[in-house]
Design a protein around this motif. Structure first.
Motif, PDB file in Angstrom:
ATOM      1  N   ASN A 150       0.818  -1.202   0.000  1.00  0.00           N
ATOM      2  CA  ASN A 150       0.000   0.000   0.000  1.00  0.00           C
ATOM      3  C   ASN A 150       0.861   1.265   0.000  1.00  0.00           C
ATOM      4  O   ASN A 150       0.482   2.261  -0.613  1.00  0.00           O
ATOM      5  N   ALA A 153       1.888   1.460  -3.653  1.00  0.00           N
ATOM      6  CA  ALA A 153       0.746   1.784  -4.508  1.00  0.00           C
ATOM      7  C   ALA A 153       0.302   3.232  -4.364  1.00  0.00           C
ATOM      8  O   ALA A 153      -0.280   3.796  -5.282  1.00  0.00           O
ATOM      9  N   HIS A 154       0.597   3.837  -3.217  1.00  0.00           N
ATOM     10  CA  HIS A 154       0.203   5.226  -2.983  1.00  0.00           C
ATOM     11  C   HIS A 154       1.393   6.176  -3.034  1.00  0.00           C
ATOM     12  O   HIS A 154       1.351   7.267  -2.456  1.00  0.00           O
ATOM     13  N   ASN A 155       2.435   5.724  -3.743  1.00  0.00           N
ATOM     14  CA  ASN A 155       3.610   6.553  -4.041  1.00  0.00           C
ATOM     15  C   ASN A 155       4.326   7.109  -2.820  1.00  0.00           C
ATOM     16  O   ASN A 155       4.833   8.226  -2.839  1.00  0.00           O
ATOM     17  N   ARG A 156       4.381   6.315  -1.765  1.00  0.00           N
ATOM     18  CA  ARG A 156       5.180   6.676  -0.601  1.00  0.00           C
ATOM     19  C   ARG A 156       6.431   5.812  -0.629  1.00  0.00           C
ATOM     20  O   ARG A 156       6.356   4.602  -0.837  1.00  0.00           O
TER      21      ARG A 156
END
Length: 179
Positions: A150, A153-156
């Motif tokens: 996650n 997927a959330h560009n962290r």
């Protein structure tokens, strides 16, 4: 006729046509060029990790599809846990309504959350128990992978130690399922 022959040569490992690797690398370099070096370097690391996660997650979906199709027949999707199936159907319906959004929309399993994958395996344990070491083994790895996934997927950005954990868990899975 040429394309059919070229495909058989390519499957045999013989390069036919232009090598696209250099042109793909050039396109990526150009697309990243406007950004600062530290962001470009992080992006390349995350892209590698995303690629591994993409292959892993879709392999798990395929593994579930193949196992349940063989064990339960062609109507195996109808026998998924109700909450999981309802969730996927709702997402699929939304995607179908977004007619401007192009992509795969027919595979119901593609609309299931990552976390649902281990739920399906546990719910249908009798079909997976000969392959998986234990439900605990599965859930531990999949739960930790989901949290890291996650982030990706959330560009962290993740720290390198997290990359190693993800690579290790995916390698564990691959060894267990015989990849």
């Amino acid at each position: 006729m040429f394309e059919a022959e070229a495909t058989s040569f390519q499957k045999a490992g013989i390069q036919v046509g232009a090598d696209q690797t250099a042109s793909e690398q050039q396109l990526l370099t150009e697309a990243l060029a406007p950004f600062p070096v530290n962001l470009r370097n992080s992006a390349l690391e995350m892209a590698r990790l995303y690629s591994v996660l993409f292959a892993f997650e879709n392999h798990v979906r395929g593994f579930i599809r193949e196992t349940l199709s063989e064990a339960e027949g062609s109507d195996w999707l109808d026998k998924l846990p109700r909450k999981v199936r309802d969730f996927a159907e709702k997402r699929q319906k939304t995607a179908m309504g977004d007619s401007w959004l192009e992509g795969e929309k027919t595979d119901l399993l593609g609309f299931i959350d990552f976390g649902h994958l281990s739920q399906i395996i546990v719910e249908k344990w009798e079909h997976f128990q000969d392959v998986m070491p234990s439900q605990h083994w599965l859930k531990q790895r999949m739960d930790e992978l989901e949290k890291s996934r996650n982030f990706v997927a959330h560009n962290r950005a993740l720290l390198p130690s997290e990359y190693q954990r993800m690579y290790m868990y995916i390698a564990d899975w691959n060894r267990v399922v015989g990849l």
